[in-house]
Motif scaffolding. Structure first.
Motif, PDB file in Angstrom:
ATOM      1  N   LEU A 221      45.851  86.873  33.040  1.00 58.10           N
ATOM      2  CA  LEU A 221      45.538  85.547  33.565  1.00 58.10           C
ATOM      3  C   LEU A 221      45.287  85.607  35.065  1.00 58.10           C
ATOM      4  O   LEU A 221      44.358  84.971  35.576  1.00 58.10           O
ATOM      5  CB  LEU A 221      46.688  84.579  33.262  1.00 58.10           C
TER       6      LEU A 221
ATOM      7  N   ALA B 254      42.079  75.971  34.528  1.00 52.09           N
ATOM      8  CA  ALA B 254      42.778  75.942  33.250  1.00 52.09           C
ATOM      9  C   ALA B 254      41.797  75.927  32.085  1.00 52.09           C
ATOM     10  O   ALA B 254      42.020  76.582  31.052  1.00 52.09           O
ATOM     11  CB  ALA B 254      43.705  74.730  33.191  1.00 52.09           C
TER      12      ALA B 254
ATOM     13  N   ALA C 284      40.414  79.408  31.750  1.00 51.58           N
ATOM     14  CA  ALA C 284      41.415  80.351  31.248  1.00 51.58           C
ATOM     15  C   ALA C 284      41.966  79.951  29.881  1.00 51.58           C
ATOM     16  O   ALA C 284      42.718  80.726  29.274  1.00 51.58           O
ATOM     17  CB  ALA C 284      42.568  80.460  32.247  1.00 51.58           C
ATOM     18  N   ARG C 285      41.631  78.738  29.420  1.00 54.31           N
ATOM     19  CA  ARG C 285      42.125  78.235  28.138  1.00 54.31           C
ATOM     20  C   ARG C 285      43.657  78.217  28.095  1.00 54.31           C
ATOM     21  O   ARG C 285      44.285  78.770  27.185  1.00 54.31           O
ATOM     22  CB  ARG C 285      41.556  79.050  26.975  1.00 54.31           C
ATOM     23  N   CYS C 286      44.210  77.614  29.128  1.00 55.36           N
ATOM     24  CA  CYS C 286      45.664  77.478  29.187  1.00 55.36           C
ATOM     25  C   CYS C 286      45.994  76.142  29.829  1.00 55.36           C
ATOM     26  O   CYS C 286      45.102  75.392  30.239  1.00 55.36           O
ATOM     27  CB  CYS C 286      46.289  78.631  29.972  1.00 55.36           C
ATOM     28  N   HIS C 287      47.281  75.826  29.924  1.00 50.99           N
ATOM     29  CA  HIS C 287      47.691  74.566  30.522  1.00 50.99           C
ATOM     30  C   HIS C 287      47.503  74.595  32.039  1.00 50.99           C
ATOM     31  O   HIS C 287      47.668  75.624  32.690  1.00 50.99           O
ATOM     32  CB  HIS C 287      49.154  74.275  30.188  1.00 50.99           C
ATOM     33  N   GLU C 288      47.180  73.439  32.587  1.00 53.32           N
ATOM     34  CA  GLU C 288      46.998  73.325  34.036  1.00 53.32           C
ATOM     35  C   GLU C 288      48.281  73.680  34.780  1.00 53.32           C
ATOM     36  O   GLU C 288      48.235  74.291  35.856  1.00 53.32           O
ATOM     37  CB  GLU C 288      46.561  71.903  34.382  1.00 53.32           C
TER      38      GLU C 288
ATOM     39  N   THR D 270      50.401  75.912  33.988  1.00 48.78           N
ATOM     40  CA  THR D 270      50.500  77.375  34.034  1.00 48.78           C
ATOM     41  C   THR D 270      49.670  77.928  35.181  1.00 48.78           C
ATOM     42  O   THR D 270      50.107  78.827  35.911  1.00 48.78           O
ATOM     43  CB  THR D 270      50.021  77.988  32.704  1.00 48.78           C
ATOM     44  N   VAL D 271      48.475  77.385  35.342  1.00 48.93           N
ATOM     45  CA  VAL D 271      47.607  77.818  36.447  1.00 48.93           C
ATOM     46  C   VAL D 271      48.284  77.525  37.785  1.00 48.93           C
ATOM     47  O   VAL D 271      48.288  78.368  38.695  1.00 48.93           O
ATOM     48  CB  VAL D 271      46.242  77.109  36.364  1.00 48.93           C
TER      49      VAL D 271
ATOM     50  N   ARG E 214      51.036  80.104  38.438  1.00 44.49           N
ATOM     51  CA  ARG E 214      50.573  81.462  38.753  1.00 44.49           C
ATOM     52  C   ARG E 214      49.998  81.535  40.163  1.00 44.49           C
ATOM     53  O   ARG E 214      50.255  82.495  40.905  1.00 44.49           O
ATOM     54  CB  ARG E 214      49.527  81.932  37.745  1.00 44.49           C
TER      55      ARG E 214
END
Length: 331
Positions: free
Chosen positions: A178, A198, A201-205, A207-208, A211
């Protein structure tokens, strides 16, 4: 460039990811005004924010290369280097007979493939000097503000990010898949929204956000402003290669970092051990700077100067504007 433009440039140098709404509030103007000025500077001065890795924590080393070239082939070589993903800065210097570039590599294999293979094999290159960067005194988030140093201390404090500046001696950071995706996107546009990242990356905001905050807090990620310095008053860049007695190297580097003319300064390996880039408005100012400021540095034995005649890549971005002399991209 108008004063509000300079304020916006300085604000983005302070924190490249600061929301335009917060910048507008600090500057005391409307959101729409800041948005219009930001869009215009992107168009006219090539302004953009770039996410950059701090090389040391992620296992990279940085080399500064000086390539003496056949004059007719130097520009072509510089363009080829600018297209490489592992180059950060590529400049044409010394009347067009020297290419100066910064190269970030991971491990001996990547280094040797370029330094011992591809570059020496080029007939355009007559000599190669490679300097590994050991200690950064000025550069990246502590680079040159020039005439764009217009914010008050209170305004700078209000915009300063809540993350420590990158430290070359930071602890190692292990990048995830990621992280690599986010870093690639932020290298294209450091102001890409968390929502857009997000989605890519196809993930939750959330999570972004975590990171990016982790990488910034660990000193592995920082943001720099990419802008054509000529739009800030027309300064000319000159590369300086100094030979400094080892016992005075730290003092000389620290003093260079305090000079307003200095955009970049680093200790290196090699016959010359201190590299700097200075920005002066004309030859008279450059002469005064060399005679009075450089001449007063502790422990300096020799100085080589190489005027930069063209920048083909800066902060990892290939130049985009146009040189009417030969139809080539230039910034």
């Amino acid at each position: 460039m108008e004063f509000l433009d300079l304020q916006l440039v300085h604000a983005l140098k302070t924190d490249g990811r600061a929301p335009l709404r917060r910048i507008a509030s600090v500057l005391g103007v409307s959101d729409q005004m800041v948005a219009r000025r930001y869009a215009r500077l992107r168009e006219t001065a090539g302004l953009r924010v770039v996410g950059r890795l701090n090389p040391r924590p992620v296992g990279q080393t940085v080399w500064a290369l000086r390539l003496q070239c056949v004059p007719s082939a130097a520009l072509g070589l510089a363009r080829a280097l600018a297209r490489r993903e592992d180059t950060r800065w590529v400049k044409l210097a010394a009347g067009g007979t020297e290419v100066v570039c910064h190269l970030a590599v991971r491990g001996e294999r990547e280094r040797d493939a370029l330094l011992m293979g591809r570059i020496p094999a080029s007939r355009a290159v007559t000599s190669v000097t490679a300097h590994r960067l050991l200690r950064l005194f000025k550069g990246g988030p502590t680079g040159w503000d020039g005439i764009a140093s217009v914010l008050t201390p209170e305004q700078r404090d209000a915009l300063a990010p809540a993350y420590p500046p990158p430290d070359a001696r930071a602890q190692p950071v292990r990048l995830t898949d990621l992280d690599h995706l986010l870093l690639t996107a932020l290298a294209r546009d450091g102001r890409t929204t968390h929502a857009a990242l997000a989605a890519e990356a196809r993930c939750h905001e959330s999570t972004v956000r975590r990171r990016i905050a982790h990488l910034r807090g660990a000193g592995a990620l920082f943001f720099v402003l990419d802008i054509d310095e000529r739009s800030l008053g027309g300064p000319s860049a000159t590369a300086l290669w100094l030979s400094v007695r080892p016992a005075r190297l730290a003092a000389a580097g620290a003093e260079l970092a305090r000079h307003p003319e200095v955009a970049y300064a680093a200790a290196t390996t090699g016959r010359t051990n201190l590299l700097a880039t200075v920005l002066c408005r004309d030859d008279e100012q450059l002469y005064d700077y060399l005679a009075e400021r450089i001449g007063a540095l502790p422990g300096v034995d020799t100085v080589e100067t190489a005027p930069i005649v063209r920048t083909l890549k800066r902060t990892g971005s290939v130049a985009r504007d146009h040189d009417p002399a030969d139809g080539a991209p230039r910034r």
